[in-house]
Scaffold this motif. Structure first.
Motif, mmCIF file in Angstrom:
data_model
loop_
_atom_site.group_PDB
_atom_site.id
_atom_site.type_symbol
_atom_site.label_atom_id
_atom_site.label_comp_id
_atom_site.label_asym_id
_atom_site.label_seq_id
_atom_site.Cartn_x
_atom_site.Cartn_y
_atom_site.Cartn_z
ATOM 1 N N LEU A 57 2.960 11.641 36.319
ATOM 2 C CA LEU A 57 1.892 10.771 35.833
ATOM 3 C C LEU A 57 1.439 11.253 34.473
ATOM 4 O O LEU A 57 1.705 12.386 34.061
ATOM 5 N N ILE A 58 0.718 10.385 33.765
ATOM 6 C CA ILE A 58 0.199 10.697 32.439
ATOM 7 C C ILE A 58 -1.303 10.460 32.420
ATOM 8 O O ILE A 58 -1.805 9.547 33.099
ATOM 9 N N ASN A 59 -2.027 11.306 31.679
ATOM 10 C CA ASN A 59 -3.472 11.194 31.582
ATOM 11 C C ASN A 59 -3.881 11.420 30.135
ATOM 12 O O ASN A 59 -3.508 12.419 29.523
ATOM 13 N N LYS A 60 -4.633 10.480 29.588
ATOM 14 C CA LYS A 60 -5.153 10.623 28.227
ATOM 15 C C LYS A 60 -6.450 11.415 28.291
ATOM 16 O O LYS A 60 -7.457 10.941 28.811
ATOM 17 N N LYS A 61 -6.425 12.649 27.759
ATOM 18 C CA LYS A 61 -7.598 13.522 27.848
ATOM 19 C C LYS A 61 -8.662 13.158 26.806
ATOM 20 O O LYS A 61 -9.844 13.286 27.057
ATOM 21 N N ALA A 62 -8.212 12.724 25.649
ATOM 22 C CA ALA A 62 -9.109 12.331 24.555
ATOM 23 C C ALA A 62 -8.261 11.619 23.522
ATOM 24 O O ALA A 62 -7.050 11.492 23.684
ATOM 25 N N ALA A 63 -8.894 11.154 22.451
ATOM 26 C CA ALA A 63 -8.130 10.480 21.397
ATOM 27 C C ALA A 63 -7.090 11.432 20.832
ATOM 28 O O ALA A 63 -7.415 12.529 20.388
ATOM 29 N N GLY A 64 -5.837 11.036 20.871
ATOM 30 C CA GLY A 64 -4.773 11.846 20.298
ATOM 31 C C GLY A 64 -4.271 12.958 21.194
ATOM 32 O O GLY A 64 -3.459 13.777 20.759
ATOM 33 N N ILE A 65 -4.718 13.018 22.471
ATOM 34 C CA ILE A 65 -4.283 14.075 23.392
ATOM 35 C C ILE A 65 -3.887 13.449 24.726
ATOM 36 O O ILE A 65 -4.709 12.794 25.370
ATOM 37 N N VAL A 66 -2.643 13.648 25.134
ATOM 38 C CA VAL A 66 -2.190 13.156 26.433
ATOM 39 C C VAL A 66 -1.543 14.304 27.208
ATOM 40 O O VAL A 66 -0.960 15.223 26.626
ATOM 41 N N GLU A 67 -1.666 14.248 28.527
ATOM 42 C CA GLU A 67 -1.164 15.303 29.404
ATOM 43 C C GLU A 67 -0.235 14.707 30.450
ATOM 44 O O GLU A 67 -0.531 13.673 31.049
ATOM 45 N N LEU A 68 0.888 15.382 30.681
ATOM 46 C CA LEU A 68 1.822 14.993 31.730
ATOM 47 C C LEU A 68 1.617 15.915 32.929
ATOM 48 O O LEU A 68 1.437 17.127 32.778
ATOM 49 N N LYS A 69 1.642 15.348 34.142
ATOM 50 C CA LYS A 69 1.452 16.128 35.357
ATOM 51 C C LYS A 69 2.490 15.723 36.396
ATOM 52 O O LYS A 69 2.875 14.553 36.485
ATOM 53 N N THR A 70 2.930 16.718 37.172
ATOM 54 C CA THR A 70 3.845 16.422 38.272
ATOM 55 C C THR A 70 3.041 16.072 39.523
ATOM 56 O O THR A 70 1.928 16.567 39.721
ATOM 57 N N ILE A 71 3.605 15.209 40.358
ATOM 58 C CA ILE A 71 2.985 14.822 41.618
ATOM 59 C C ILE A 71 4.059 14.787 42.697
ATOM 60 O O ILE A 71 5.253 14.753 42.409
ATOM 61 N N GLY A 72 3.620 14.813 43.944
ATOM 62 C CA GLY A 72 4.559 14.718 45.054
ATOM 63 C C GLY A 72 5.219 16.047 45.369
ATOM 64 O O GLY A 72 4.895 17.090 44.799
ATOM 65 N N LYS A 73 6.181 16.001 46.283
ATOM 66 C CA LYS A 73 6.884 17.197 46.726
ATOM 67 C C LYS A 73 8.377 17.044 46.435
ATOM 68 O O LYS A 73 8.868 15.965 46.148
ATOM 69 N N GLY A 74 9.081 18.168 46.593
ATOM 70 C CA GLY A 74 10.518 18.142 46.375
ATOM 71 C C GLY A 74 10.895 17.758 44.955
ATOM 72 O O GLY A 74 11.810 16.960 44.739
ATOM 73 N N LEU A 75 10.176 18.320 43.990
ATOM 74 C CA LEU A 75 10.419 17.964 42.596
ATOM 75 C C LEU A 75 11.800 18.427 42.138
ATOM 76 O O LEU A 75 12.229 19.544 42.428
ATOM 77 N N LYS A 76 12.469 17.563 41.429
ATOM 78 C CA LYS A 76 13.773 17.896 40.877
ATOM 79 C C LYS A 76 13.752 17.644 39.377
ATOM 80 O O LYS A 76 13.186 16.652 38.926
ATOM 81 N N PRO A 77 14.351 18.560 38.614
ATOM 82 C CA PRO A 77 14.393 18.338 37.162
ATOM 83 C C PRO A 77 15.049 16.987 36.841
ATOM 84 O O PRO A 77 16.029 16.600 37.486
ATOM 85 N N VAL A 78 14.491 16.287 35.886
ATOM 86 C CA VAL A 78 15.037 14.987 35.501
ATOM 87 C C VAL A 78 15.413 15.014 34.032
ATOM 88 O O VAL A 78 15.125 15.977 33.317
ATOM 89 N N ILE A 79 16.049 13.955 33.585
ATOM 90 C CA ILE A 79 16.458 13.908 32.189
ATOM 91 C C ILE A 79 15.235 13.780 31.286
ATOM 92 O O ILE A 79 14.117 13.586 31.743
ATOM 93 N N ASN A 80 15.484 13.841 30.004
ATOM 94 C CA ASN A 80 14.397 13.999 29.044
ATOM 95 C C ASN A 80 13.618 12.719 28.752
ATOM 96 O O ASN A 80 14.149 11.617 28.817
ATOM 97 N N GLY A 81 12.350 12.931 28.424
ATOM 98 C CA GLY A 81 11.523 11.909 27.819
ATOM 99 C C GLY A 81 11.368 12.221 26.348
ATOM 100 O O GLY A 81 11.790 13.279 25.870
ATOM 101 N N THR A 82 10.723 11.313 25.603
ATOM 102 C CA THR A 82 10.581 11.478 24.158
ATOM 103 C C THR A 82 9.208 10.995 23.708
ATOM 104 O O THR A 82 8.693 10.000 24.217
ATOM 105 N N ILE A 83 8.615 11.714 22.748
ATOM 106 C CA ILE A 83 7.441 11.208 22.037
ATOM 107 C C ILE A 83 7.795 11.136 20.566
ATOM 108 O O ILE A 83 8.377 12.072 20.001
#
Length: 293
Positions: A57-83
């Protein structure tokens, strides 16, 4: 000398030769994820979680600042994202391991949406300042550009790789190892308040006042009396202009700092008032240029 303004960063339009900034409209960044989701973070509601996938999930903390967070169980590495950031725009992205990346204008960061349990690897084009979080297993963090690889454990540093013929790495805290892409050259380690310049795959190390050199992430162009040409280059890049240096020998050195969120017309007016005479124009090919008078 400090000049301040409440204007926000954005895109500009230039009229005919010799005219200054006339129109200034908002600019943005774009986040693209492995499942095809594309988000303009400016459109997110602050402090509201937005689910990207079953594990992210993604959360906008303030103007110009965003945070990515993992959720759920059994997390597996995934391919890349881009900004990707565009002109007159900088963004701060907090990765899922807690590492903060301050991305300068016209830059791109490719990152794992979920990190593996071994090495953490991201790819940078342009300029980024990193505050790397140490993990419980002390996994190494790597920043790759086309010209070099920087290896860290937990530290604060900046990489500027706009120019493929010269890559700059500045260290604020900790230590980093820099490995040129050409294996003929050896890796080097730099310490706080040192910079490494990679040219022709060789690395030159020198002392630097890192906090002033990294003022861009705090929203300033800082002139220290002997870097005026470098700062004009930064300004040109910020506004997606080409710097015309034919009259660089006429430059007057300048002390002061200017917020990067002023519009280009105001910035040029201030520089001219301080004795650094420049103008914006279009050449015969339609290229927008910052010209030293």
């Amino acid at each position: 000398l400090l000049f301040s303004s409440n204007n926000s960063g954005g895109q500009f339009k230039i009229g005919e030769r010799g005219s200054n900034l006339l129109v200034y409209a908002p600019q943005r960044a774009v986040l693209t994820f492995s499942n095809g989701t594309e988000i303009n973070p400016d459109t997110l509601t602050p402090n509201k979680n937005v689910v990207i996938s079953e594990n992210l999930l993604i959360n906008k903390k303030a103007a110009g600042i965003v945070e990515l967070k993992t959720i759920g169980k059994g997390l597996k590495p995934v391919i890349n994202g881009t900004i990707q950031t565009f002109q007159a725009t900088k963004y701060t992205l907090v990765l899922t391991d807690g590492t903060k990346v301050y991305l300068n204008a016209n830059s791109q960061l490719t990152f794992p949406e979920i990190f593996s349990k071994t090495d953490r690897v991201v790819n940078l084009k342009g300029e980024g300042y990193f505050e790397v979080t140490k993990t419980s297993k002390h996994t190494k963090f790597f920043v790759k550009t086309n010209e070099q690889v920087v290896k860290v454990l937990g530290t604060k540093f900046n990489i500027k790789s706009y120019n493929k013929t010269s890559v700059q790495t500045i260290l604020l805290e900790g230590s980093v190892s820099i490995s040129p892409a050409d294996k003929f050259f050896h890796s080097v380690i730099i310490k706080p308040n040192q910079q490494a310049i990679l040219k022709n795959n060789g690395v030159q190390i020198s002392k630097i006042e890192a906090s002033k050199a990294l003022a861009w992430k705090d929203g300033f162009f800082v002139f220290n009396g002997d870097n005026t040409l470098d700062m004009l280059s930064e300004i040109a890049r910020w506004y997606s202009l080409e710097l015309d240096t034919v009259n660089a020998g006429h430059l007057k050195e300048y002390y002061g700092k200017i917020p990067s969120n002023v519009n280009l017309g105001q910035l040029i007016e201030l520089l001219n008032y301080s004795g650094v005479h420049v103008k914006v124009y279009k050449d015969d090919l339609g290229k927008r240029k910052l010209f030293i008078l």
